[in-house]
Design a protein around this motif. Structure first.
Motif, PDB file in Angstrom:
ATOM      1  N   SER A   1      84.391  25.612  53.220  1.00 13.05           N
ATOM      2  CA  SER A   1      84.689  24.642  54.272  1.00 13.05           C
ATOM      3  C   SER A   1      83.415  23.892  54.643  1.00 13.05           C
ATOM      4  O   SER A   1      82.355  24.507  54.813  1.00 13.05           O
ATOM      5  CB  SER A   1      85.234  25.359  55.504  1.00 13.05           C
ATOM      6  OG  SER A   1      85.337  24.469  56.584  1.00 13.05           O
TER       7      SER A   1
ATOM      8  N   SER B   1      76.380  27.590  52.801  1.00 15.14           N
ATOM      9  CA  SER B   1      77.448  27.862  53.771  1.00 15.14           C
ATOM     10  C   SER B   1      78.769  27.226  53.343  1.00 15.14           C
ATOM     11  O   SER B   1      79.827  27.831  53.501  1.00 15.14           O
ATOM     12  CB  SER B   1      77.050  27.397  55.175  1.00 15.14           C
ATOM     13  OG  SER B   1      77.041  25.986  55.263  1.00 15.14           O
ATOM     14  N   VAL B   2      78.706  26.024  52.780  1.00 17.44           N
ATOM     15  CA  VAL B   2      79.931  25.385  52.288  1.00 17.44           C
ATOM     16  C   VAL B   2      80.497  26.171  51.111  1.00 17.44           C
ATOM     17  O   VAL B   2      81.706  26.416  51.033  1.00 17.44           O
ATOM     18  CB  VAL B   2      79.669  23.911  51.886  1.00 17.44           C
ATOM     19  CG1 VAL B   2      80.871  23.318  51.159  1.00 17.44           C
ATOM     20  CG2 VAL B   2      79.333  23.081  53.109  1.00 17.44           C
TER      21      VAL B   2
ATOM     22  N   MET C   1      78.759  22.479  61.748  1.00 20.66           N
ATOM     23  CA  MET C   1      78.364  23.224  62.949  1.00 20.66           C
ATOM     24  C   MET C   1      76.886  23.585  62.912  1.00 20.66           C
ATOM     25  O   MET C   1      76.179  23.445  63.916  1.00 20.66           O
ATOM     26  CB  MET C   1      79.235  24.484  63.097  1.00 20.66           C
ATOM     27  CG  MET C   1      80.645  24.144  63.493  1.00 20.66           C
ATOM     28  SD  MET C   1      81.847  25.511  63.569  1.00 20.66           S
ATOM     29  CE  MET C   1      80.913  26.959  63.783  1.00 20.66           C
ATOM     30  N   ILE C   2      76.391  24.024  61.765  1.00 19.01           N
ATOM     31  CA  ILE C   2      74.970  24.354  61.636  1.00 19.01           C
ATOM     32  C   ILE C   2      74.124  23.107  61.865  1.00 19.01           C
ATOM     33  O   ILE C   2      73.107  23.147  62.566  1.00 19.01           O
ATOM     34  CB  ILE C   2      74.667  24.984  60.260  1.00 19.01           C
ATOM     35  CG1 ILE C   2      75.374  26.326  60.104  1.00 19.01           C
ATOM     36  CG2 ILE C   2      73.157  25.158  60.064  1.00 19.01           C
ATOM     37  CD1 ILE C   2      75.356  26.863  58.682  1.00 19.01           C
TER      38      ILE C   2
ATOM     39  N   TRP D   1      83.064  22.503  57.455  1.00 19.06           N
ATOM     40  CA  TRP D   1      82.902  22.641  58.908  1.00 19.06           C
ATOM     41  C   TRP D   1      81.763  23.586  59.281  1.00 19.06           C
ATOM     42  O   TRP D   1      81.116  23.405  60.311  1.00 19.06           O
ATOM     43  CB  TRP D   1      84.213  23.070  59.556  1.00 19.06           C
ATOM     44  CG  TRP D   1      85.199  21.942  59.534  1.00 19.06           C
ATOM     45  CD1 TRP D   1      86.293  21.824  58.726  1.00 19.06           C
ATOM     46  CD2 TRP D   1      85.137  20.752  60.312  1.00 19.06           C
ATOM     47  NE1 TRP D   1      86.914  20.622  58.964  1.00 19.06           N
ATOM     48  CE2 TRP D   1      86.228  19.946  59.936  1.00 19.06           C
ATOM     49  CE3 TRP D   1      84.267  20.276  61.287  1.00 19.06           C
ATOM     50  CZ2 TRP D   1      86.470  18.704  60.515  1.00 19.06           C
ATOM     51  CZ3 TRP D   1      84.514  19.040  61.857  1.00 19.06           C
ATOM     52  CH2 TRP D   1      85.603  18.270  61.471  1.00 19.06           C
ATOM     53  N   THR D   2      81.515  24.575  58.461  1.00 16.50           N
ATOM     54  CA  THR D   2      80.398  25.479  58.732  1.00 16.50           C
ATOM     55  C   THR D   2      79.081  24.711  58.692  1.00 16.50           C
ATOM     56  O   THR D   2      78.246  24.848  59.584  1.00 16.50           O
ATOM     57  CB  THR D   2      80.363  26.606  57.684  1.00 16.50           C
ATOM     58  OG1 THR D   2      81.648  27.193  57.596  1.00 16.50           O
ATOM     59  CG2 THR D   2      79.339  27.661  58.056  1.00 16.50           C
ATOM     60  N   ALA D   3      78.898  23.888  57.683  1.00 17.46           N
ATOM     61  CA  ALA D   3      77.681  23.081  57.577  1.00 17.46           C
ATOM     62  C   ALA D   3      77.584  22.074  58.714  1.00 17.46           C
ATOM     63  O   ALA D   3      76.497  21.828  59.250  1.00 17.46           O
ATOM     64  CB  ALA D   3      77.646  22.356  56.236  1.00 17.46           C
TER      65      ALA D   3
ATOM     66  N   THR E   1      81.944  29.666  52.499  1.00 17.46           N
ATOM     67  CA  THR E   1      83.105  29.589  53.397  1.00 17.46           C
ATOM     68  C   THR E   1      84.209  28.688  52.860  1.00 17.46           C
ATOM     69  O   THR E   1      85.307  28.669  53.416  1.00 17.46           O
ATOM     70  CB  THR E   1      82.680  29.072  54.788  1.00 17.46           C
ATOM     71  OG1 THR E   1      82.196  27.740  54.663  1.00 17.46           O
ATOM     72  CG2 THR E   1      81.646  29.980  55.423  1.00 17.46           C
TER      73      THR E   1
ATOM     74  N   THR F   1      70.740  25.762  53.161  1.00 17.87           N
ATOM     75  CA  THR F   1      71.614  26.488  54.091  1.00 17.87           C
ATOM     76  C   THR F   1      72.988  25.843  54.167  1.00 17.87           C
ATOM     77  O   THR F   1      74.016  26.529  54.132  1.00 17.87           O
ATOM     78  CB  THR F   1      70.977  26.538  55.494  1.00 17.87           C
ATOM     79  OG1 THR F   1      69.687  27.134  55.387  1.00 17.87           O
ATOM     80  CG2 THR F   1      71.840  27.320  56.464  1.00 17.87           C
ATOM     81  N   TYR F   2      73.016  24.520  54.288  1.00 14.49           N
ATOM     82  CA  TYR F   2      74.296  23.813  54.363  1.00 14.49           C
ATOM     83  C   TYR F   2      75.119  24.026  53.097  1.00 14.49           C
ATOM     84  O   TYR F   2      76.310  24.339  53.162  1.00 14.49           O
ATOM     85  CB  TYR F   2      74.088  22.314  54.558  1.00 14.49           C
ATOM     86  CG  TYR F   2      73.340  21.928  55.815  1.00 14.49           C
ATOM     87  CD1 TYR F   2      73.378  22.714  56.959  1.00 14.49           C
ATOM     88  CD2 TYR F   2      72.589  20.771  55.853  1.00 14.49           C
ATOM     89  CE1 TYR F   2      72.696  22.354  58.109  1.00 14.49           C
ATOM     90  CE2 TYR F   2      71.903  20.396  57.001  1.00 14.49           C
ATOM     91  CZ  TYR F   2      71.960  21.192  58.122  1.00 14.49           C
ATOM     92  OH  TYR F   2      71.284  20.826  59.253  1.00 14.49           O
TER      93      TYR F   2
END
Length: 90
Positions: free
Chosen positions: A59, A53-54, A65-66, A61-63, A57, A49-50
């Protein structure tokens, strides 16, 4: 840190290999921490997931935040705390 590693690996490999490789690294980094298979499998899923998401996006920062939401939820569930309940010292 893992987000930075993902970005570096992404420069060397295609996105699928980079996602899988960093997810496995995240899993391995949690092997000595957890002995429960369910939690270990969760670490692999979170690593995927991390990384995804990186990648999507562009970024880290999404990872981040998750990850923070996961840790927060884990602490609440494990400790069975109601963070909204007022506790009175008395």
């Amino acid at each position: 840190m893992k987000g930075v590693v993902f970005i570096l690996i992404l420069k060397l490999f295609n996105p699928i290999v980079a996602i899988l490789l960093t997810s496995v690294l995240f899993f391995i980094s949690h092997l000595r921490t957890w002995k429960i298979k369910f939690v270990l499998i969760g670490s692999l899923v979170l690593g995927l997931t991390y990384a995804i998401s990186v990648y999507l996006t562009k970024s880290i920062w999404t990872a981040i935040m998750i990850h923070n939401l996961n840790v927060f939820g884990f602490l609440i569930l494990v400790n069975k705390r109601n963070i909204f309940k007022e506790e009175y010292a008395g």
